[in-house]
Design a protein around this motif. Structure first.
Motif, short mmCIF file in Angstrom:
data_model
loop_
_atom_site.label_atom_id
_atom_site.label_comp_id
_atom_site.label_asym_id
_atom_site.label_seq_id
_atom_site.Cartn_x
_atom_site.Cartn_y
_atom_site.Cartn_z
N VAL A 60 68.53 39.68 70.75
CA VAL A 60 69.47 39.31 71.81
C VAL A 60 70.86 39.77 71.41
O VAL A 60 71.35 39.45 70.32
N GLN A 61 71.51 40.50 72.29
CA GLN A 61 72.86 40.98 71.99
C GLN A 61 73.86 39.84 72.13
O GLN A 61 73.94 39.18 73.16
N VAL A 62 74.61 39.60 71.07
CA VAL A 62 75.72 38.65 71.13
C VAL A 62 76.99 39.46 70.93
O VAL A 62 77.43 39.69 69.80
N ASP A 63 77.55 39.91 72.05
CA ASP A 63 78.78 40.70 71.98
C ASP A 63 79.99 39.76 71.95
O ASP A 63 79.85 38.54 71.87
N VAL A 64 81.18 40.33 72.01
CA VAL A 64 82.39 39.53 71.90
C VAL A 64 82.48 38.52 73.05
O VAL A 64 82.86 37.35 72.83
N MET A 67 80.00 35.76 72.46
CA MET A 67 80.48 34.94 71.35
C MET A 67 81.59 34.01 71.83
O MET A 67 81.66 32.84 71.42
N HIS A 68 82.43 34.50 72.72
CA HIS A 68 83.49 33.67 73.30
C HIS A 68 82.89 32.48 74.05
O HIS A 68 83.32 31.34 73.87
N ALA A 72 82.94 28.44 73.01
CA ALA A 72 83.48 27.42 73.91
C ALA A 72 82.46 26.32 74.18
O ALA A 72 82.82 25.15 74.38
N LEU A 73 81.16 26.67 74.17
CA LEU A 73 80.11 25.70 74.44
C LEU A 73 79.74 24.88 73.20
O LEU A 73 79.08 23.84 73.32
#
Length: 214
Positions: A60-64, A67-68, A72-73
């Motif tokens: 799973v891609q976790v890009d910027v 990640m933001h 926050a969650l």
């Protein structure tokens, strides 16, 4: 082995698990042992930013931007994690605990949460490592596997909240673990002794995912 509350039959679960756990060539490797053995803060009760990157090892891609959103969650996810009793496995969880697992996904239904670029499957990949015996992994393959009128019916016309979906999924998986307890105990012996241990719930995910991938 019959899964999805008896609606699906999986042939040769042992071979599927061995393929996932065994060594493979570059470009063909699966997530074990790297996802399951990833060390972040070493605290099963406290989320950290390293946990938010763990889904990358499951493809799973976790890009910027993601990640933001995940950052926050995190306070909301941590609040839900704090409510889960320690040391409980899904197979033995009572109704209250099952609903607490489903409630982990409430932030995805909160209208006040912005940047909805994450899904429940991504949240599951973050949280599973903190409670690997209680919080299930799932993705589109797992959702399709469990979709059946006698297991998890298709979403009603007016939709279904994430909590409502997870209430169904955790109970279906609990049923599978109970009905196949001896088989999952036998499969656990296939986990390499020099690798990270796997819970029956994680083995269930692997068997379901691999049977759906072939």
């Amino acid at each position: 082995m019959r899964l999805a509350m008896g609606t699906r039959e999986v042939f040769d679960a042992e071979s599927l698990l061995e393929e996932y756990l065994g060594p493979r060539k570059r470009g063909l490797r699966y997530a074990y042992p790297y996802y399951d053995g990833l060390t972040t803060n070493g605290d099963s009760d406290l989320l950290c930013t390293g946990d938010l990157l763990a889904p990358c090892l499951l493809g799973v891609q976790v890009d910027v931007d993601r990640m933001h959103t995940l950052t926050a969650l995190t306070p909301l996810l941590q609040r839900g994690l704090d409510k889960l009793p320690p040391g409980i496995e899904l197979i033995e969880a009572d109704e209250i605990t099952l609903d607490l697992v489903a409630a982990l996904y409430d932030p995805l239904d909160d209208p006040d949460v912005s940047d909805r670029d994450v899904k429940g499957s991504l949240i599951a990949k973050v949280l599973h490592r903190k409670r690997p015996a209680l919080v299930p992994l799932f993705d589109s393959k797992v959702r399709i596997f469990y979709q059946h009128e006698r297991c998890i019916p298709p979403s009603p016309r007016d939709g279904r909240s994430w909590r409502e979906y997870m209430q169904l999924l955790v109970r279906a998986m609990q049923y599978d673990l109970k009905e196949n307890a001896d088989e999952f105990h036998r499969l656990s012996a296939l986990v390499p002794r020099n690798g990270p241990p796997l819970t029956p719930l994680r083995i269930l995910d692997i068997v379901v995912w691999m049977s759906s991938a072939v």
